[in-house]
Write a protein that holds these residues in place. Structure first.
Motif, mmCIF file in Angstrom:
data_model
loop_
_atom_site.group_PDB
_atom_site.id
_atom_site.type_symbol
_atom_site.label_atom_id
_atom_site.label_comp_id
_atom_site.label_asym_id
_atom_site.label_seq_id
_atom_site.Cartn_x
_atom_site.Cartn_y
_atom_site.Cartn_z
ATOM 1 N N ILE A 93 -12.385 10.731 -10.634
ATOM 2 C CA ILE A 93 -11.344 10.192 -11.509
ATOM 3 C C ILE A 93 -11.492 8.682 -11.590
ATOM 4 C CG2 ILE A 93 -8.832 9.951 -11.855
ATOM 5 C CD1 ILE A 93 -8.412 12.455 -10.193
ATOM 6 N N VAL A 94 -11.306 8.129 -12.775
ATOM 7 C CA VAL A 94 -11.208 6.676 -12.910
ATOM 8 C C VAL A 94 -9.899 6.375 -13.635
ATOM 9 C CG1 VAL A 94 -12.536 6.583 -15.092
ATOM 10 C CG2 VAL A 94 -12.340 4.537 -13.658
ATOM 11 N N THR A 103 -2.015 6.242 -5.676
ATOM 12 C CA THR A 103 -1.370 7.527 -5.431
ATOM 13 C C THR A 103 -2.409 8.654 -5.421
ATOM 14 O OG1 THR A 103 0.617 6.680 -6.473
ATOM 15 C CG2 THR A 103 0.477 9.052 -6.217
ATOM 16 N N LEU A 104 -3.274 8.646 -6.431
ATOM 17 C CA LEU A 104 -4.291 9.705 -6.517
ATOM 18 C C LEU A 104 -5.239 9.645 -5.323
ATOM 19 C CD1 LEU A 104 -5.179 9.306 -10.308
ATOM 20 C CD2 LEU A 104 -4.062 11.310 -9.300
ATOM 21 N N LYS A 105 -5.607 8.434 -4.955
ATOM 22 C CA LYS A 105 -6.617 8.278 -3.907
ATOM 23 C C LYS A 105 -6.038 8.511 -2.508
ATOM 24 C CE LYS A 105 -9.576 4.656 -1.939
ATOM 25 N NZ LYS A 105 -10.994 4.969 -2.079
ATOM 26 N N ASN A 106 -4.882 7.930 -2.249
ATOM 27 C CA ASN A 106 -4.376 7.939 -0.865
ATOM 28 C C ASN A 106 -3.279 8.957 -0.600
ATOM 29 O OD1 ASN A 106 -6.011 5.685 -0.151
ATOM 30 N ND2 ASN A 106 -4.531 4.332 -1.145
ATOM 31 N N VAL A 117 -11.775 8.949 -6.274
ATOM 32 C CA VAL A 117 -10.939 8.177 -7.205
ATOM 33 C C VAL A 117 -11.397 6.721 -7.291
ATOM 34 C CG1 VAL A 117 -8.573 7.560 -7.835
ATOM 35 C CG2 VAL A 117 -8.996 9.657 -6.548
ATOM 36 N N TRP A 118 -11.527 6.228 -8.512
ATOM 37 C CA TRP A 118 -11.995 4.856 -8.751
ATOM 38 C C TRP A 118 -10.985 4.099 -9.591
ATOM 39 C CZ3 TRP A 118 -17.260 3.060 -7.814
ATOM 40 C CH2 TRP A 118 -18.054 4.006 -7.151
ATOM 41 N N HIS A 119 -10.791 2.854 -9.242
ATOM 42 C CA HIS A 119 -10.056 1.965 -10.138
ATOM 43 C C HIS A 119 -11.077 1.374 -11.114
ATOM 44 C CE1 HIS A 119 -8.059 -1.881 -11.352
ATOM 45 N NE2 HIS A 119 -7.072 -1.038 -11.521
ATOM 46 N N HIS A 120 -10.651 1.083 -12.328
ATOM 47 C CA HIS A 120 -11.637 0.673 -13.328
ATOM 48 C C HIS A 120 -12.422 -0.572 -12.948
ATOM 49 C CE1 HIS A 120 -8.233 -1.825 -14.536
ATOM 50 N NE2 HIS A 120 -8.943 -2.457 -15.424
ATOM 51 N N TYR A 153 -1.309 -3.314 -5.331
ATOM 52 C CA TYR A 153 -1.824 -1.988 -4.993
ATOM 53 C C TYR A 153 -3.342 -1.907 -5.025
ATOM 54 C CZ TYR A 153 2.554 0.066 -3.916
ATOM 55 O OH TYR A 153 3.725 0.361 -3.265
ATOM 56 N N LEU A 154 -3.997 -2.841 -5.693
ATOM 57 C CA LEU A 154 -5.454 -2.905 -5.623
ATOM 58 C C LEU A 154 -5.845 -3.784 -4.434
ATOM 59 C CD1 LEU A 154 -7.825 -1.774 -7.197
ATOM 60 C CD2 LEU A 154 -8.021 -3.966 -8.365
ATOM 61 N N GLY A 155 -5.179 -4.909 -4.296
ATOM 62 C CA GLY A 155 -5.490 -5.877 -3.250
ATOM 63 C C GLY A 155 -5.046 -5.391 -1.883
ATOM 64 N N ARG A 156 -3.890 -5.857 -1.455
ATOM 65 C CA ARG A 156 -3.410 -5.479 -0.116
ATOM 66 C C ARG A 156 -3.364 -3.974 0.088
ATOM 67 N NH1 ARG A 156 -0.149 -10.141 -0.809
ATOM 68 N NH2 ARG A 156 1.247 -8.911 -2.098
ATOM 69 N N GLY A 157 -2.934 -3.262 -0.941
ATOM 70 C CA GLY A 157 -2.786 -1.813 -0.809
ATOM 71 C C GLY A 157 -4.092 -1.093 -0.543
ATOM 72 N N ASN A 158 -5.187 -1.584 -1.136
ATOM 73 C CA ASN A 158 -6.464 -0.878 -1.001
ATOM 74 C C ASN A 158 -7.656 -1.788 -0.702
ATOM 75 O OD1 ASN A 158 -6.095 2.142 -1.605
ATOM 76 N ND2 ASN A 158 -4.803 1.127 -3.118
ATOM 77 N N ASN A 159 -7.362 -3.040 -0.364
ATOM 78 C CA ASN A 159 -8.416 -3.974 0.049
ATOM 79 C C ASN A 159 -9.523 -4.175 -0.974
ATOM 80 O OD1 ASN A 159 -7.900 -5.222 2.562
ATOM 81 N ND2 ASN A 159 -7.994 -3.185 3.502
ATOM 82 N N ILE A 160 -9.188 -4.110 -2.255
ATOM 83 C CA ILE A 160 -10.204 -4.373 -3.274
ATOM 84 C C ILE A 160 -9.940 -5.760 -3.852
ATOM 85 C CG2 ILE A 160 -11.206 -3.622 -5.480
ATOM 86 C CD1 ILE A 160 -10.357 -0.762 -4.694
ATOM 87 N N TYR A 161 -10.703 -6.706 -3.378
ATOM 88 C CA TYR A 161 -10.549 -8.088 -3.841
ATOM 89 C C TYR A 161 -11.812 -8.563 -4.564
ATOM 90 C CZ TYR A 161 -6.759 -8.120 -0.392
ATOM 91 O OH TYR A 161 -5.626 -7.836 0.329
ATOM 92 N N GLU A 162 -12.951 -8.029 -4.156
ATOM 93 C CA GLU A 162 -14.224 -8.606 -4.602
ATOM 94 C C GLU A 162 -14.739 -8.035 -5.915
ATOM 95 O OE1 GLU A 162 -15.220 -11.400 -3.520
ATOM 96 O OE2 GLU A 162 -13.606 -11.306 -2.041
ATOM 97 N N ALA A 163 -14.589 -6.711 -6.121
ATOM 98 C CA ALA A 163 -15.172 -6.106 -7.335
ATOM 99 C C ALA A 163 -14.706 -6.821 -8.612
ATOM 100 C CB ALA A 163 -14.861 -4.623 -7.393
ATOM 101 N N PRO A 164 -13.406 -7.029 -8.793
ATOM 102 C CA PRO A 164 -12.994 -7.724 -10.018
ATOM 103 C C PRO A 164 -13.549 -9.152 -10.104
ATOM 104 C CG PRO A 164 -11.090 -7.274 -8.583
ATOM 105 C CD PRO A 164 -12.257 -6.552 -8.017
ATOM 106 N N ARG A 165 -13.617 -9.815 -8.971
ATOM 107 C CA ARG A 165 -14.135 -11.190 -8.983
ATOM 108 C C ARG A 165 -15.624 -11.206 -9.317
ATOM 109 N NH1 ARG A 165 -9.702 -11.484 -5.718
ATOM 110 N NH2 ARG A 165 -8.453 -13.384 -5.933
ATOM 111 N N GLN A 166 -16.323 -10.163 -8.888
ATOM 112 C CA GLN A 166 -17.760 -10.100 -9.210
ATOM 113 C C GLN A 166 -17.968 -9.904 -10.709
ATOM 114 O OE1 GLN A 166 -19.167 -7.085 -6.514
ATOM 115 N NE2 GLN A 166 -19.041 -8.473 -4.767
ATOM 116 N N ILE A 167 -17.089 -9.134 -11.333
ATOM 117 C CA ILE A 167 -17.201 -8.970 -12.791
ATOM 118 C C ILE A 167 -16.974 -10.326 -13.466
ATOM 119 C CG2 ILE A 167 -16.274 -7.836 -14.855
ATOM 120 C CD1 ILE A 167 -15.454 -5.497 -13.116
#
Lengths: 259, 434
Positions: A93-94, A103-106, A117-120, A153-167
């Motif tokens: 899922i994306v 919610t879907l992932k965790n 499950v992936w965030h875009h 929910y992307l950051g603290r909630g799921n520790n995704i900080y770098e992927a968006p910054r890399q884009i």
């Protein structure tokens, strides 16, 4: 106009899509978020990802109900959605909404819904890494002074900080971090079902407080990854009469204009 | 002989007194609902080492972290000296370990260690002064909020002043001890306290001897008082940080704990063939009082040292809302203490017409939370105020039907339309046709 197939369409043809695009309620009904949904679908179409949506079979994940305290309603929604997803034997899922993503992932696995499950932002970053998405050398956002707002929910909630910054780096933008960013990022004020009620009594609105951080960076564009953050930031800029000077864009919109 | 008897008696009184208090805290925590972290033992050990022992999360704010580290290290290493103090107290000896090691290489290790402790003690002394002044002179906002008025503010200062007192006693003792030695034949030399020796010039040998004893006894009584006071104080974090880190989860912070009772309800509602494993006992939705929270929530409450990092990062608090995550933890502990005393006095809990919701934490506070996890991220000892907030919110909604009108509309829309707004599900795919 892009052709978007539903899971039912795929099933009727006896085929399976590569990925299910979970659009979410904001992405389906909110006018601003709908434009982001379309652009994400456009990117997927351009690079040939075979995706499907659930269409009318998709329902709210239950995130705002759960966070407001209505666990019963949350689990009802989860039950229905999991029935649908498992019925189609969905594997991957994306989604363009970090609340749906979380919610879907965790939260669905322990209720019987286990998916990849992936965030875009991560999904797109992965495609850039693999060379499937090629960014034009003369893209519109090259060298633009921008800032990036971490959704909770992307950051603290799921520790995704770098992927968006890399884009944003791949787009060659000029990123100015806000004083509160990444782990210290300030909420936009929408989470915890606040989106659906008036704020409690206080000195200033949370989104206006966050808008101050945005304005401090003197960026032309504030990039976000969540439909609710986008609404909140847009309103915050309006309250400061800065809506014409600073644009609020989803990362998808930057990328779609640059490939 | 007399001093040994006094020392041993004090030790026994302290032991009984502390045992009772720690048992009470343990029993209070046991009042919570069952809970177990989902991570594995090796991750729990890793968390304990990194977060409690290594203070990893403190260093997101480096300056207070360094001063805190001074006090922490001084405290840890002073425990080695405490062993000798205990032996000297019981057997009325003087620097037992040194004399045991005298003449061997171990003696120089001993001297090195005491020197090291002295250096740490001075840095802890400085750090304590810094902490006292940022709290009382600089009036750092997070250390001067209204939930700290009264006892919490006093508690913080008592502990800091006790640290100053304990360190001062050590230096009185060590410097007097050095001054009493024959300079031509000195057995040990402590660098920092030797700088204080000139202060004893011109004072009679006998008086210095008395001061050495005052330093020693002052330190001993200070330590005993500190141990007795600790479990009544927010300072208990020095112990509970360890189990609290050990029992903390590694799940994504965005995940909210689910309620298995409701899962059973829904399964049996939707699927007639589902065999419910619920024991038929009365179901309670969410937490109204401390006994409805998990024991980890209660351990969290006792582990909180009221540093206020959570509150200073809370978006609601920063924008002037009533919510303060630190207050959530303080209220939970205060109510738990009250419930504990109630049980102690009555044998079992006698309803007192009070609850954690309403009497301690107001609806307005709970309603202000954005579930952004800033408080959870900030807490140096892995406390989750958010977990308590969510459980209290559940009680408000599912037991009291206490919900803002807008939320009721949102619930209604989700239930009937599958979306928080009033749109028909058939319109879901419409974005694609434009």
């Amino acid at each position: 106009m892009i052709q978007v197939k539903t899971m039912a369409d795929y099933l009727a043809q006896g085929e399976n899509p590569d990925v299910l695009f979970w659009v979410g309620c904001a992405g389906s009904f909110d006018d601003r978020a709908k434009r982001i949904t379309s652009q994400f679908a456009e990117i997927l179409t351009k690079i040939g990802v075979r995706f499907a949506i659930l269409g009318s079979e998709e329902s709210c994940t239950g995130d705002p109900a759960r966070r407001a305290g209505n666990e019963f309603l949350f689990q009802m929604m989860a039950y229905q959605n999991i029935q649908v997803l498992n019925g189609y034997e969905v594997k991957k899922i994306v989604t363009t909404c970090p609340h749906c993503f979380n919610t879907l992932k965790n939260e669905y696995p322990e209720l019987g819904g286990k998916y990849d499950v992936w965030h875009h932002t991560e999904f797109l970053q992965d495609l850039i890494d693999k060379g499937n998405i090629k960014i034009t050398d003369t893209n519109e956002y090259k060298g633009k002074r921008i800032t990036y707002h971490d959704s909770c929910y992307l950051g603290r909630g799921n520790n995704i900080y770098e992927a968006p910054r890399q884009i944003l780096e791949a787009l060659d933008t000029d990123l100015y971090e806000m004083k509160r960013s990444k782990k210290n990022g300030l909420c936009c004020g929408a989470g915890g079902a606040q989106m659906f009620k008036e704020e409690e009594h206080g000195g200033i609105r949370v989104n206006e407080e966050r808008t101050k951080d945005v304005l401090d960076t003197q960026a032309e564009i504030v990039v976000a990854n969540c439909p609710f953050c986008i609404t909140m930031l847009q309103d915050g800029l309006k309250a400061n009469e800065k809506q014409d000077e600073v644009k609020v864009l989803d990362i998808v919109e930057l990328l779609n204009a640059s490939i | 002989m007399i001093s040994s008897i006094i020392f041993i008696s004090l030790l026994i009184i302290l032991g009984i007194f502390s045992f009772k208090r720690y048992r009470q805290i343990y029993q209070n925590i046991q009042l919570g609902m069952p809970w177990s972290p989902s991570n594995q033992l090796k991750d729990r050990i890793k968390n304990t080492i990194l977060i409690a022992l290594g203070q990893k999360k403190m260093f997101s704010r480096p300056i207070p972290a360094i001063f805190h580290l001074f006090i922490y290290l001084a405290f840890i290493f002073t425990q080695i000296e405490l062993i000798e103090i205990l032996i000297d107290g019981i057997f009325n000896s003087h620097r037992f370990i040194f004399h045991l090691a005298e003449g061997s290489f171990a003696a120089s290790i001993y001297i090195g260690l005491i020197n090291f402790i002295e250096i740490l003690s001075v840095s802890a002394f400085v750090a304590t002064l810094v902490f006292l002044s940022r709290r009382n002179l600089l009036k750092l906002p997070r250390l001067n909020m209204k939930e700290l008025t009264g006892w919490p503010a006093k508690d913080a200062n008592i502990i800091l002043i006790a640290e100053i007192y304990l360190i001062s006693c050590i230096f009185i003792m060590n410097s007097a001890d050095l001054a009493l030695q024959d300079p031509a034949n000195s057995q040990y030399h402590f660098l920092l306290s030797s700088l204080l020796v000139p202060f004893w010039n011109g004072i009679s040998f006998h008086t210095i001897e008395i001061f050495e004893r005052i330093g020693w006894w002052g330190h001993v009584i200070g330590i005993f008082g500190f141990i007795a006071y600790l479990p009544y104080s927010k300072h208990l974090h020095i112990i509970l940080a360890f189990p609290n880190a050990f029992f903390s989860n590694d799940d994504a912070k965005g995940k909210i704990n689910y309620m298995p009772q409701i899962f059973n309800e829904i399964q049996s509602m939707m699927d007639p063939s589902f065999a419910s494993n619920s024991d038929g006992s009365e179901m309670k939705f969410g937490a109204k009082d401390v006994q409805d929270l998990t024991w980890k929530n209660l351990l969290d409450a006792y582990s909180c040292t009221e540093c206020g990092r959570c509150t200073s990062s809370c978006p609601a608090n920063q924008t002037g809302k009533l919510l303060s995550p630190r207050k959530i933890m303080m209220d939970t502990r205060d109510r738990l203490e009250e419930v504990g005393i109630n049980i102690q006095e009555n044998g079992s809990f006698v309803p007192d017409n009070k609850s954690l919701i309403h009497d301690y934490i107001s609806v307005e506070e709970l309603r202000a939370c954005t579930t952004c996890n800033a408080c959870v991220e900030e807490c140096p000892v892995n406390i989750s105020p958010l977990d308590i907030i969510v459980q209290l919110r559940r009680n408000l909604i599912m037991e009291e039907s206490n919900s803002p009108q807008e939320w009721n509309m949102m619930f209604g829309n989700i239930e009937t339309n599958g979306a928080p707004w009033k749109f028909s599900p058939t319109e879901r795919g419409n974005w694609a046709n434009k």
